[in-house]
Design a protein around this motif. Sequence first.
Motif, mmCIF file in Angstrom:
data_model
loop_
_atom_site.group_PDB
_atom_site.id
_atom_site.type_symbol
_atom_site.label_atom_id
_atom_site.label_comp_id
_atom_site.label_asym_id
_atom_site.label_seq_id
_atom_site.Cartn_x
_atom_site.Cartn_y
_atom_site.Cartn_z
ATOM 1 N N PRO A 189 27.909 22.731 47.472
ATOM 2 C CA PRO A 189 26.456 22.953 47.480
ATOM 3 C C PRO A 189 25.934 23.241 46.078
ATOM 4 C CG PRO A 189 27.552 24.275 49.161
ATOM 5 C CD PRO A 189 28.629 23.722 48.289
ATOM 6 N N ASN A 190 24.694 22.863 45.819
ATOM 7 C CA ASN A 190 24.080 23.163 44.521
ATOM 8 C C ASN A 190 24.108 24.663 44.262
ATOM 9 O OD1 ASN A 190 23.439 20.558 43.765
ATOM 10 N ND2 ASN A 190 21.490 20.571 44.859
ATOM 11 N N GLY A 191 24.331 25.025 43.008
ATOM 12 C CA GLY A 191 24.345 26.435 42.636
ATOM 13 C C GLY A 191 25.710 27.088 42.732
ATOM 14 N N THR A 192 26.706 26.374 43.235
ATOM 15 C CA THR A 192 28.057 26.934 43.321
ATOM 16 C C THR A 192 28.866 26.455 42.117
ATOM 17 O OG1 THR A 192 27.967 26.884 45.727
ATOM 18 C CG2 THR A 192 30.137 27.136 44.733
ATOM 19 N N SER A 193 29.130 27.356 41.199
ATOM 20 C CA SER A 193 29.892 27.012 40.002
ATOM 21 C C SER A 193 31.338 27.448 40.176
ATOM 22 C CB SER A 193 29.306 27.692 38.763
ATOM 23 O OG SER A 193 27.997 27.218 38.529
ATOM 24 N N LEU A 194 32.241 26.509 39.964
ATOM 25 C CA LEU A 194 33.667 26.803 40.060
ATOM 26 C C LEU A 194 34.283 26.569 38.688
ATOM 27 C CD1 LEU A 194 34.262 24.992 43.451
ATOM 28 C CD2 LEU A 194 34.318 27.452 43.098
ATOM 29 N N ILE A 195 34.145 27.555 37.802
ATOM 30 C CA ILE A 195 34.631 27.442 36.432
ATOM 31 C C ILE A 195 35.998 28.115 36.338
ATOM 32 C CG2 ILE A 195 34.160 27.882 33.996
ATOM 33 C CD1 ILE A 195 32.105 26.093 35.323
ATOM 34 N N TYR A 196 36.996 27.352 35.934
ATOM 35 C CA TYR A 196 38.384 27.819 35.903
ATOM 36 C C TYR A 196 38.526 29.180 35.222
ATOM 37 C CZ TYR A 196 43.454 27.621 35.069
ATOM 38 O OH TYR A 196 44.790 27.900 35.031
ATOM 39 N N THR A 197 37.916 29.330 34.045
ATOM 40 C CA THR A 197 38.095 30.561 33.272
ATOM 41 C C THR A 197 37.349 31.754 33.861
ATOM 42 O OG1 THR A 197 36.295 29.820 31.817
ATOM 43 C CG2 THR A 197 38.554 29.357 31.102
ATOM 44 N N GLU A 198 36.439 31.498 34.830
ATOM 45 C CA GLU A 198 35.676 32.590 35.440
ATOM 46 C C GLU A 198 36.252 33.015 36.788
ATOM 47 O OE1 GLU A 198 31.656 31.257 35.696
ATOM 48 O OE2 GLU A 198 31.428 31.033 33.518
ATOM 49 N N LEU A 199 37.392 32.424 37.156
ATOM 50 C CA LEU A 199 37.970 32.673 38.472
ATOM 51 C C LEU A 199 39.359 33.266 38.373
ATOM 52 C CD1 LEU A 199 36.937 29.258 40.068
ATOM 53 C CD2 LEU A 199 35.846 31.467 40.471
ATOM 54 N N SER A 200 39.730 34.005 39.398
ATOM 55 C CA SER A 200 41.081 34.556 39.498
ATOM 56 C C SER A 200 41.603 34.277 40.908
ATOM 57 C CB SER A 200 41.072 36.059 39.217
ATOM 58 O OG SER A 200 40.185 36.729 40.102
ATOM 59 N N LEU A 201 42.883 34.516 41.108
ATOM 60 C CA LEU A 201 43.488 34.293 42.420
ATOM 61 C C LEU A 201 43.491 35.583 43.222
ATOM 62 C CD1 LEU A 201 46.499 31.979 41.539
ATOM 63 C CD2 LEU A 201 44.303 31.337 42.510
ATOM 64 N N GLU A 202 43.113 35.477 44.476
ATOM 65 C CA GLU A 202 43.031 36.629 45.371
ATOM 66 C C GLU A 202 43.995 36.463 46.537
ATOM 67 O OE1 GLU A 202 41.324 39.848 47.866
ATOM 68 O OE2 GLU A 202 41.859 39.491 45.773
ATOM 69 N N HIS A 203 44.807 37.496 46.769
ATOM 70 C CA HIS A 203 45.671 37.537 47.952
ATOM 71 C C HIS A 203 44.882 38.120 49.127
ATOM 72 C CE1 HIS A 203 48.848 37.041 44.984
ATOM 73 N NE2 HIS A 203 49.753 36.930 45.939
ATOM 74 N N ILE A 204 44.862 37.417 50.237
ATOM 75 C CA ILE A 204 44.155 37.919 51.419
ATOM 76 C C ILE A 204 44.961 39.082 52.020
ATOM 77 C CG2 ILE A 204 43.231 37.328 53.692
ATOM 78 C CD1 ILE A 204 43.059 34.402 52.610
ATOM 79 N N TYR A 205 46.153 38.789 52.509
ATOM 80 C CA TYR A 205 47.097 39.874 52.809
ATOM 81 C C TYR A 205 47.602 40.347 51.445
ATOM 82 C CZ TYR A 205 51.381 42.270 54.227
ATOM 83 O OH TYR A 205 52.367 43.206 54.398
ATOM 84 N N PRO A 206 47.545 41.649 51.153
ATOM 85 C CA PRO A 206 47.777 42.136 49.791
ATOM 86 C C PRO A 206 49.136 41.773 49.204
ATOM 87 C CG PRO A 206 47.749 43.950 51.371
ATOM 88 C CD PRO A 206 47.253 42.744 52.092
ATOM 89 N N LYS A 207 49.105 41.576 47.886
ATOM 90 C CA LYS A 207 50.316 41.226 47.139
ATOM 91 C C LYS A 207 51.329 42.361 47.215
ATOM 92 C CE LYS A 207 49.610 41.015 42.770
ATOM 93 N NZ LYS A 207 49.138 40.541 41.442
ATOM 94 N N THR A 208 50.827 43.610 47.138
ATOM 95 C CA THR A 208 51.689 44.792 47.261
ATOM 96 C C THR A 208 51.052 45.722 48.279
ATOM 97 O OG1 THR A 208 52.225 44.567 44.902
ATOM 98 C CG2 THR A 208 52.897 46.606 46.002
ATOM 99 N N ALA A 209 51.359 45.485 49.538
ATOM 100 C CA ALA A 209 50.746 46.281 50.603
ATOM 101 C C ALA A 209 51.270 47.718 50.590
ATOM 102 C CB ALA A 209 51.039 45.642 51.952
#
Length: 256
Positions: A189-209
Amino acid sequence: ILTEEQKNAFLTSLQDLHADIIVCRKIASGIWPYQNSILQEWQRNVLKNLVVGMRHTLCIPLLISAYRQPAIHGVSSEENFYKCLELCENFFILVKGLFKMREDKLKKRYYSAAVSMREHADTYRSRDFKNELVQIEPVLIRRECEQKLKDITYNTKSDNPAMKYLCILLETYWRCFDSNGRIVVSRVPNGTSLIYTELSLEHIYPKTAKTTDIDANLEPHKNKLGNIFVFGNGDNSGLENSPYEQKREVYRTSRF
């Protein structure tokens, strides 16, 4: 002593080189080279993500050649340029990101296509470039791509560029398809910017629960692609190791 014709040919070559240098500098910086673009922002962002974010500079000479091509059969130069860029993006993530082949695997194909674009400017198009790329390892890619996607794993000691780029592609493409796998809409959709350097990876179930939140069924899969998506840098601050129930409200209000 040069003839007038030789002087003009030399001047034309010098002007062409100067124009190429300007385009090269823009592409290398992730700047879209077309004025008054007819494409959407997310399409233009592919250039920055691939060349600057993933540092895939090997494709720059090819993209300069693509930029030079004129419009033909109702397809503008910019649309053809974007299709070539998208092919570079998809095959780079296949060759290097999934199959762990050397980036040089693409070099010969890029060079050949770049030359063909200049020598046959009125006929060579993105479809011809695609035909060159699919010759790299067509059988290998078809048979093993799905398994490679299942096997790709988050590395706690790495920036995980391949996984990050795959997550960007997933976020970009998933809206295209209906439940039967048919393409139904444009990508983002317009207005959605997916810039590599502005993003990080998120674990849904936590990486270290936390000990009280550990799920024995999810632990073995926590670093797989299915548990990870892209999030804005800092968006998950303070939530990293929280259970999904606490993260859910933050996810609901995010643009992802």
